[in-house]
Write a protein that holds these residues in place. Sequence first.
Motif, short mmCIF file in Angstrom:
data_model
loop_
_atom_site.label_atom_id
_atom_site.label_comp_id
_atom_site.label_asym_id
_atom_site.label_seq_id
_atom_site.Cartn_x
_atom_site.Cartn_y
_atom_site.Cartn_z
N PRO A 248 0.78 -1.22 0.00
CA PRO A 248 0.00 0.00 0.00
C PRO A 248 0.82 1.29 0.00
N GLY A 249 2.11 1.20 0.25
CA GLY A 249 2.93 2.41 0.33
C GLY A 249 3.31 2.94 -1.04
N GLU A 250 3.90 4.11 -1.04
CA GLU A 250 4.41 4.73 -2.27
C GLU A 250 5.87 4.32 -2.42
N HIS A 251 6.21 3.63 -3.52
CA HIS A 251 7.55 3.08 -3.65
C HIS A 251 8.65 4.14 -3.59
N GLN A 252 8.38 5.34 -4.05
CA GLN A 252 9.41 6.37 -4.04
C GLN A 252 9.75 6.85 -2.63
N TYR A 253 8.89 6.52 -1.67
CA TYR A 253 9.15 6.92 -0.28
C TYR A 253 9.61 5.76 0.60
N ALA A 254 9.78 4.58 0.02
CA ALA A 254 10.16 3.41 0.81
C ALA A 254 11.48 3.67 1.56
N HIS A 255 11.47 3.33 2.82
CA HIS A 255 12.65 3.44 3.69
C HIS A 255 13.12 4.88 3.87
N THR A 256 12.19 5.83 3.80
CA THR A 256 12.51 7.24 4.07
C THR A 256 11.62 7.72 5.21
N ASP A 257 11.79 8.96 5.61
CA ASP A 257 10.95 9.54 6.65
C ASP A 257 9.49 9.67 6.21
N TYR A 258 9.24 9.58 4.91
CA TYR A 258 7.88 9.71 4.37
C TYR A 258 7.24 8.36 4.06
N ASP A 259 7.85 7.28 4.52
CA ASP A 259 7.35 5.92 4.26
C ASP A 259 6.10 5.69 5.11
N MET A 260 4.93 5.69 4.47
CA MET A 260 3.66 5.49 5.17
C MET A 260 2.62 5.06 4.15
N ALA A 261 1.48 4.59 4.64
CA ALA A 261 0.38 4.20 3.77
C ALA A 261 -0.93 4.57 4.46
N SER A 262 -1.90 4.95 3.67
CA SER A 262 -3.20 5.31 4.23
C SER A 262 -3.92 4.06 4.72
N VAL A 263 -4.87 4.24 5.60
CA VAL A 263 -5.68 3.12 6.11
C VAL A 263 -6.43 2.48 4.95
N GLU A 264 -6.98 3.28 4.05
CA GLU A 264 -7.74 2.76 2.91
C GLU A 264 -6.86 1.90 2.00
N ARG A 265 -5.67 2.38 1.67
CA ARG A 265 -4.78 1.61 0.80
C ARG A 265 -4.29 0.34 1.51
N THR A 266 -4.11 0.41 2.81
CA THR A 266 -3.69 -0.77 3.57
C THR A 266 -4.80 -1.82 3.57
N ALA A 267 -6.04 -1.38 3.76
CA ALA A 267 -7.18 -2.31 3.73
C ALA A 267 -7.33 -2.92 2.34
N ASP A 268 -7.15 -2.12 1.28
CA ASP A 268 -7.22 -2.64 -0.08
C ASP A 268 -6.14 -3.69 -0.32
N ALA A 269 -4.93 -3.43 0.13
CA ALA A 269 -3.84 -4.40 -0.04
C ALA A 269 -4.16 -5.69 0.71
N ALA A 270 -4.73 -5.58 1.90
CA ALA A 270 -5.09 -6.77 2.68
C ALA A 270 -6.12 -7.61 1.92
N LYS A 271 -7.06 -6.97 1.26
CA LYS A 271 -8.05 -7.69 0.46
C LYS A 271 -7.38 -8.47 -0.67
N VAL A 272 -6.43 -7.83 -1.32
CA VAL A 272 -5.71 -8.48 -2.42
C VAL A 272 -4.91 -9.67 -1.89
N TYR A 273 -4.19 -9.49 -0.77
CA TYR A 273 -3.42 -10.58 -0.17
C TYR A 273 -4.33 -11.75 0.20
N ALA A 274 -5.46 -11.45 0.82
CA ALA A 274 -6.38 -12.50 1.26
C ALA A 274 -6.91 -13.28 0.06
#
Length: 88
Positions: A54-80
């Motif tokens: 769910p995160g933005e790849h350009q911010y991975a492992h930086t101070d801006y590395d985060m994901a919204s609750v909505e995108r995290t829930a969407d990713a969980a649906k895809v994983y499931a």
Amino acid sequence: MYPSLVTTESPVVRALLRASEVMLGKPAETYYSPSAFDQGYLNHVGIATANFGPGEHQYAHTDYDMASVERTADAAKVYAFMMLDYLS
């Protein structure tokens, strides 16, 4: 570090695209990231692996590395879906 490029015909990518289409109504965006991730090693030893989350790849492992609750829930649906589809 090893390159982590897999084709869109790879079973793991096809499963990810299918899961995204079914659960979110659209296929996941595919692209090559020049970053070094663990999947490069896994691909090197023969375990086809793609990076998805769910995160933005350009911010991975930086101070801006985060994901919204909505995108995290969407990713969980895809994983499931991927897990259930694989196991059935």
